[in-house]
Design a protein around this motif. Sequence first.
Motif, PDB file in Angstrom:
ATOM      1  N   ASN A  37     -57.335 -67.435 -29.145  1.00  0.00           N
ATOM      2  CA  ASN A  37     -56.464 -66.679 -30.374  1.00  0.00           C
ATOM      3  C   ASN A  37     -55.303 -65.927 -29.581  1.00  0.00           C
ATOM      4  O   ASN A  37     -54.277 -65.679 -29.926  1.00  0.00           O
ATOM      5  CB  ASN A  37     -57.292 -65.747 -31.260  1.00  0.00           C
ATOM      6  CG  ASN A  37     -58.043 -66.519 -32.277  1.00  0.00           C
ATOM      7  OD1 ASN A  37     -57.732 -67.708 -32.554  1.00  0.00           O
ATOM      8  ND2 ASN A  37     -59.221 -65.802 -32.383  1.00  0.00           N
ATOM      9  N   GLU A  38     -55.761 -65.382 -28.409  1.00  0.00           N
ATOM     10  CA  GLU A  38     -54.808 -64.546 -27.674  1.00  0.00           C
ATOM     11  C   GLU A  38     -53.772 -65.217 -26.887  1.00  0.00           C
ATOM     12  O   GLU A  38     -52.513 -65.039 -26.897  1.00  0.00           O
ATOM     13  CB  GLU A  38     -55.648 -63.727 -26.591  1.00  0.00           C
ATOM     14  CG  GLU A  38     -54.574 -62.760 -25.622  1.00  0.00           C
ATOM     15  CD  GLU A  38     -55.180 -61.957 -24.598  1.00  0.00           C
ATOM     16  OE1 GLU A  38     -54.872 -61.401 -24.042  1.00  0.00           O
ATOM     17  OE2 GLU A  38     -56.683 -62.218 -24.489  1.00  0.00           O
ATOM     18  N   LYS A  81     -51.406 -66.197 -29.869  1.00  0.00           N
ATOM     19  CA  LYS A  81     -50.619 -65.058 -30.265  1.00  0.00           C
ATOM     20  C   LYS A  81     -49.516 -64.772 -29.334  1.00  0.00           C
ATOM     21  O   LYS A  81     -48.385 -64.196 -29.557  1.00  0.00           O
ATOM     22  CB  LYS A  81     -51.533 -64.084 -30.605  1.00  0.00           C
ATOM     23  CG  LYS A  81     -50.763 -62.821 -31.022  1.00  0.00           C
ATOM     24  CD  LYS A  81     -51.930 -61.674 -31.466  1.00  0.00           C
ATOM     25  CE  LYS A  81     -51.043 -60.465 -31.841  1.00  0.00           C
ATOM     26  NZ  LYS A  81     -52.276 -59.107 -32.440  1.00  0.00           N
TER      27      LYS A  81
END
Length: 328
Positions: free
Chosen positions: A165-166, A169
């Motif tokens: 997810n990082e 993002k």
Amino acid sequence: MMINHTRILLPLSLIFFGVTSCSQKKLDNAFEGKIKRETIAFTTKVAGRILKIYVKEGDLVKRGDTLAMLNLPEVTAKVAQAHGVVKAASAQNTMADNGATQNQLKQIQAKYKATSEQFAFAQKSFRRASAMYADSMMAPQAYDEAFAKYQGAKAQLEATTAELNEAKKGPRFETKEAAKGQQQQAEGVLQEAEVAYSERYIIATNDMAVETITLHEGELATPGYAIFSGYIPSSTWFRFTVPESQISQIKKGLNVTVKVPYNQETFEGKVSIIKQMPKYADITTAYPDYKMDEAVYEIKVVPEDIKKSELLLFNAAVLLPRTAVTSK
């Protein structure tokens, strides 16, 4: 042969008395002073060896003229180092802005897939172990091992999910700001090194008549050491020192006539400044011409004919007749 010393000493004493009397008479009739000019000196801010000197003593240089060039090998090395630091910091900043690459995303996705499979297998194994343990078909030790494997697989999946997810993002705002700050710091170091490198040229910041060049080509110039010194054109003035008891004869703005003894020329001028000299210049001993504890004042007379005064010799004696002061 016997020499009569009395006959020799007597004429010498008369001569000395006559010279003293003449000097005293001159002091009584005029204020003594000197021809002055505003001086200026050029130095270097960094240490370096002189490669080339472009002027010589007696030259009249203009503002912006190059006086000399220095060799600065240490500064040159610092500039090269600073360029490398800027490139590294710029790359870090770009990487922070762009985030993860496509290959990095593929690696994290593959890692996420593997940990998902491991978690699914551990979850199934734990369910079977739970059923067997409920039917008393599994030892407590084996059940605890299955539970631990399940928890470990779950934690790895959560970590991989957060990493994925990082990456999608992008980096945090603080990470971008830190990378940007490092790049700005590196650029400041480069700018400082380039400014120091530009100091290899000694540039005249004012018009000046070069009087003295203290170093030669090949010699080492140190920071703050005056290499070129001289006078500012059209800055000639006459300096007189007057004791407190006689300063009342002179007023600011007074028009006076100054005499130059060595060429017998006279100059019309105006008193521009009257200021007390530092305390150490005060008269604190018994002089035949001054009173005790008298303050001493500096008088600045600016000549009217500036071009003519520029031909005068620097620091030559000048006289300010008292008749020229009292009559105007």
